[in-house]
Design an enzyme around this catalytic site. Structure first.
Site, mmCIF file in Angstrom:
data_model
loop_
_atom_site.group_PDB
_atom_site.id
_atom_site.type_symbol
_atom_site.label_atom_id
_atom_site.label_comp_id
_atom_site.label_asym_id
_atom_site.label_seq_id
_atom_site.Cartn_x
_atom_site.Cartn_y
_atom_site.Cartn_z
ATOM 1 N N ASP A 76 -1.520 1.623 4.353
ATOM 2 C CA ASP A 76 -2.567 0.605 4.229
ATOM 3 C C ASP A 76 -3.872 1.152 4.826
ATOM 4 O O ASP A 76 -3.876 1.793 5.882
ATOM 5 C CB ASP A 76 -2.150 -0.674 4.965
ATOM 6 C CG ASP A 76 -2.996 -1.867 4.563
ATOM 7 O OD1 ASP A 76 -2.458 -2.790 3.924
ATOM 8 O OD2 ASP A 76 -4.210 -1.877 4.883
ATOM 9 N N ASN B 285 2.795 -11.353 0.656
ATOM 10 C CA ASN B 285 1.878 -12.482 0.582
ATOM 11 C C ASN B 285 1.747 -12.915 -0.872
ATOM 12 O O ASN B 285 1.582 -12.066 -1.762
ATOM 13 C CB ASN B 285 0.507 -12.090 1.143
ATOM 14 C CG ASN B 285 0.576 -11.736 2.623
ATOM 15 O OD1 ASN B 285 1.334 -12.334 3.376
ATOM 16 N ND2 ASN B 285 -0.200 -10.745 3.046
ATOM 17 N N GLY C 39 -2.179 -15.662 1.561
ATOM 18 C CA GLY C 39 -3.026 -14.604 2.089
ATOM 19 C C GLY C 39 -3.106 -13.368 1.207
ATOM 20 O O GLY C 39 -3.542 -12.304 1.649
ATOM 21 N N GLN C 40 -2.709 -13.500 -0.060
ATOM 22 C CA GLN C 40 -2.760 -12.345 -0.971
ATOM 23 C C GLN C 40 -4.200 -12.070 -1.387
ATOM 24 O O GLN C 40 -4.905 -12.981 -1.821
ATOM 25 C CB GLN C 40 -1.901 -12.614 -2.206
ATOM 26 C CG GLN C 40 -1.853 -11.435 -3.171
ATOM 27 C CD GLN C 40 -0.921 -11.685 -4.361
ATOM 28 O OE1 GLN C 40 -0.377 -12.782 -4.520
ATOM 29 N NE2 GLN C 40 -0.752 -10.671 -5.188
ATOM 30 N N HIS D 146 2.896 -6.565 -3.866
ATOM 31 C CA HIS D 146 3.070 -5.493 -2.891
ATOM 32 C C HIS D 146 3.822 -6.004 -1.682
ATOM 33 O O HIS D 146 3.672 -7.151 -1.273
ATOM 34 C CB HIS D 146 1.722 -4.887 -2.470
ATOM 35 C CG HIS D 146 0.684 -5.886 -2.077
ATOM 36 N ND1 HIS D 146 -0.015 -6.638 -3.001
ATOM 37 C CD2 HIS D 146 0.238 -6.272 -0.861
ATOM 38 C CE1 HIS D 146 -0.859 -7.432 -2.373
ATOM 39 N NE2 HIS D 146 -0.723 -7.242 -1.064
ATOM 40 N N HIS E 85 4.436 -5.341 2.300
ATOM 41 C CA HIS E 85 3.951 -4.674 3.512
ATOM 42 C C HIS E 85 5.166 -4.265 4.352
ATOM 43 O O HIS E 85 6.031 -5.110 4.641
ATOM 44 C CB HIS E 85 3.103 -5.624 4.362
ATOM 45 C CG HIS E 85 1.851 -6.130 3.712
ATOM 46 N ND1 HIS E 85 0.587 -5.694 4.060
ATOM 47 C CD2 HIS E 85 1.658 -7.056 2.731
ATOM 48 C CE1 HIS E 85 -0.327 -6.334 3.348
ATOM 49 N NE2 HIS E 85 0.294 -7.169 2.529
HETATM 50 P P1 AMP Z 1 -2.635 -8.681 0.812
HETATM 51 O O1 AMP Z 1 -3.618 -9.358 1.706
HETATM 52 O O2 AMP Z 1 -1.203 -9.049 1.062
HETATM 53 O O3 AMP Z 1 -3.007 -8.800 -0.644
HETATM 54 O O4 AMP Z 1 -2.678 -7.146 1.196
HETATM 55 C C1 AMP Z 1 -3.584 -6.250 0.633
HETATM 56 C C2 AMP Z 1 -3.613 -5.047 1.543
HETATM 57 O O5 AMP Z 1 -4.159 -3.970 0.822
HETATM 58 C C3 AMP Z 1 -4.442 -5.210 2.814
HETATM 59 O O6 AMP Z 1 -3.623 -4.991 3.949
HETATM 60 C C4 AMP Z 1 -5.518 -4.147 2.680
HETATM 61 O O7 AMP Z 1 -5.846 -3.544 3.892
HETATM 62 C C5 AMP Z 1 -4.862 -3.171 1.724
HETATM 63 N N1 AMP Z 1 -5.756 -2.336 0.931
HETATM 64 C C6 AMP Z 1 -6.838 -2.741 0.214
HETATM 65 N N2 AMP Z 1 -7.379 -1.696 -0.434
HETATM 66 C C7 AMP Z 1 -6.610 -0.610 -0.135
HETATM 67 C C8 AMP Z 1 -6.657 0.752 -0.506
HETATM 68 N N3 AMP Z 1 -7.603 1.238 -1.324
HETATM 69 N N4 AMP Z 1 -5.718 1.587 -0.006
HETATM 70 C C9 AMP Z 1 -4.761 1.116 0.825
HETATM 71 N N5 AMP Z 1 -4.659 -0.170 1.195
HETATM 72 C C10 AMP Z 1 -5.579 -1.027 0.732
#
Ligand code: AMP
Length: 114
Positions: A31, A87, A93-94, A100, A102
């Site tokens: 991340d 999420n 919180g998505q 994806h 985490h």
């Molecule tokens: P969510 O809030 O569950 O949709 O998680 C999205 C996650 O993607 C967040 O933890 C961000 O920090 C992560 N994220 C966004 N852009 C990137 C990227 N280019 N590379 C890696 N992680 C990312």
């Protein structure tokens, strides 16, 4: 183009990521804003926007994502435990509309989350 979101672009190799696992069905990468010493995202290569769009045919894929999480947790030294989070949509919180998981660990994680 798979879809117009950042994870689809990572799958297509259009933007870089710190990829640590790549197979026929999924990709895992660090991340970009880690919330724990280990914070990895595991994503299917299939376009699945949200958790609630999963269907019965995705069952094996969901199992695979979980087994990749187990493998990566071992490789990343999370023998003391870890947390898996998916999420779903706005109230979950998505922020990226591509399913994806985490994988987080490396410090005690509190409950309940915010
Ligand atoms: P969510 O809030 O569950 O949709 O998680 C999205 C996650 O993607 C967040 O933890 C961000 O920090 C992560 N994220 C966004 N852009 C990137 C990227 N280019 N590379 C890696 N992680 C990312």
């Amino acid at each position: 183009m798979l879809a117009d979101n950042i994870f689809a672009k990572i799958i297509e190799g259009k933007i870089p990521a710190r990829i640590i696992h790549d197979d026929a069905h999924c990709l895992a990468f660090h991340d970009v804003h880690p919330q724990a010493p280990v914070h990895v995202l595991i994503i299917p290569k299939k376009i699945i926007p949200t958790h609630d769009t999963l269907t019965a045919e995705d069952g094996p894929l969901v199992g695979h994502l979980n087994l990749v999480a187990v493998k990566l947790a071992g490789e990343l030294g999370l023998a003391d435990g870890y947390r898996l989070v998916i999420n779903c949509k706005d109230q979950g919180g998505q922020t990226v509309p591509h399913l994806h998981m985490h994988l987080m660990g490396g410090r005690p994680l509190h409950w309940p989350p915010g």
